[in-house]
Design a protein around this motif. Structure first.
Motif, short mmCIF file in Angstrom:
data_model
loop_
_atom_site.label_atom_id
_atom_site.label_comp_id
_atom_site.label_asym_id
_atom_site.label_seq_id
_atom_site.Cartn_x
_atom_site.Cartn_y
_atom_site.Cartn_z
N SER A 48 1.02 -1.09 0.00
CA SER A 48 0.12 -0.19 0.01
C SER A 48 0.76 1.17 0.02
CB SER A 48 -0.89 0.04 1.22
OG SER A 48 -0.18 0.13 2.48
N VAL A 49 0.35 2.31 -0.24
CA VAL A 49 1.15 3.63 -0.18
C VAL A 49 1.67 3.81 1.37
CG1 VAL A 49 1.32 6.21 -0.48
CG2 VAL A 49 -0.02 4.74 -2.00
N VAL A 52 4.50 9.25 0.84
CA VAL A 52 3.91 10.01 -0.24
C VAL A 52 5.05 11.40 -0.06
CG1 VAL A 52 2.24 11.73 -0.70
CG2 VAL A 52 1.74 9.50 0.56
N ASP A 84 4.53 7.34 -3.51
CA ASP A 84 3.55 8.08 -4.45
C ASP A 84 3.98 9.74 -4.39
OD1 ASP A 84 1.54 8.69 -5.98
OD2 ASP A 84 -0.19 8.75 -4.42
N ARG A 86 2.99 13.49 -5.41
CA ARG A 86 1.89 14.28 -5.79
C ARG A 86 2.38 15.56 -6.03
NH1 ARG A 86 -1.76 11.74 -0.95
NH2 ARG A 86 -1.79 9.38 -1.70
N GLN A 97 -3.01 17.94 -0.54
CA GLN A 97 -2.43 16.81 -0.50
C GLN A 97 -1.74 16.25 0.86
OE1 GLN A 97 -2.37 14.52 -2.96
NE2 GLN A 97 -3.17 16.13 -4.61
N SER A 100 -4.68 14.56 2.23
CA SER A 100 -4.83 13.33 1.47
C SER A 100 -4.18 12.24 2.06
CB SER A 100 -4.92 13.69 0.13
OG SER A 100 -4.98 12.41 -0.62
N ALA A 101 -2.72 12.45 2.35
CA ALA A 101 -1.77 11.63 2.89
C ALA A 101 -2.30 11.25 4.08
CB ALA A 101 -0.40 12.50 2.89
N ALA A 103 -5.62 11.11 5.21
CA ALA A 103 -6.68 10.20 5.08
C ALA A 103 -6.26 8.71 4.50
CB ALA A 103 -7.53 11.13 4.20
N GLY A 104 -5.22 9.01 3.79
CA GLY A 104 -4.99 7.62 3.17
C GLY A 104 -3.71 6.83 3.83
N ASN A 105 -3.68 7.25 5.21
CA ASN A 105 -2.80 6.64 6.15
C ASN A 105 -1.39 6.45 5.69
OD1 ASN A 105 -4.85 6.58 8.31
ND2 ASN A 105 -5.64 4.74 7.32
N ALA A 106 -0.98 7.30 5.01
CA ALA A 106 0.51 7.38 4.64
C ALA A 106 1.43 7.13 5.81
CB ALA A 106 1.11 8.74 4.04
#
Length: 187
Positions: A48-49, A52, A84, A86, A97, A100-101, A103-106
């Motif tokens: 998974s990511v 970031v 990833d 961005r 961004q 977003s990182a 929320a995406g659990n980076a």
């Protein structure tokens, strides 16, 4: 044909990435300073990511290019992580961004504000809030010491490190990624 192996010294020049370099395993492409998991059948699993890079524009320097970022992605993949990148055109996108990182659990974030540093320092509150809200560590990456944010931004969550190699953004990225992968390897 010389093979690049995990025991090769970091200062030894790597072979060209073509016919001369055919790794038997992803462990062979990681330099010594990266934590490398042992070779196992599940080593090729999709990641998974994990990391970031949130990046502002750099009009005064040469673009790093797709090959450079592909190399960073290969280094991350060699230790089971996904990278990833961005790119952001303005401060609003940069802050979004970062959200977003979050929320995406980076697991780790590298921030490179580039030309957005002056805007961020002129209006620090949105970036400060976004950095303070990150659930993970972050590293600042810069190509010049005049653009650093950490002390002037006064965020509660300070960066783990601020990497500045003047006029060499590529080296700054490689060092920052090495630190991030090393820290994630300990977790």
């Amino acid at each position: 044909m010389r093979r690049w192996t995990p025991t090769t010294r970091v200062h030894d020049p790597p072979p060209r990435l073509c016919e001369e370099f055919t790794p038997r395993c992803c462990c062979e492409i990681a330099p010594l300073w990266l934590p490398v998991a042992s070779c196992a059948p599940d080593h090729q699993q999709a990641a998974s990511v994990s990391i970031v890079i949130v990046q502002g524009a750099h009009s005064d320097s040469a673009p790093l290019g797709a090959d450079f970022y592909a190399g960073l992605r290969r280094l991350a993949a060699a230790v089971g992580r996904r990278l990833d990148v961005r790119p952001c055109a303005n401060l609003r996108e940069f802050v979004a961004q970062l959200g977003s990182a979050r929320a995406g659990n980076a697991e780790f974030v590298l921030i490179d504000p580039g030309e957005l540093a002056s805007q961020a320092l002129a209006q620090p509150e949105p970036l400060r809030q976004a950095l303070d809200a990150l659930p993970s560590a972050y590293i600042e990456v810069h190509d010049g010491s005049a653009t650093t944010l950490d002390e002037r931004l006064r965020a509660h969550a300070a960066p783990l490190a601020t990497i500045v190699i003047n006029r060499d953004l590529a080296a700054s990225y490689r060092i920052a990624l090495g630190i991030a992968l090393r820290r994630l390897g300990r977790g």
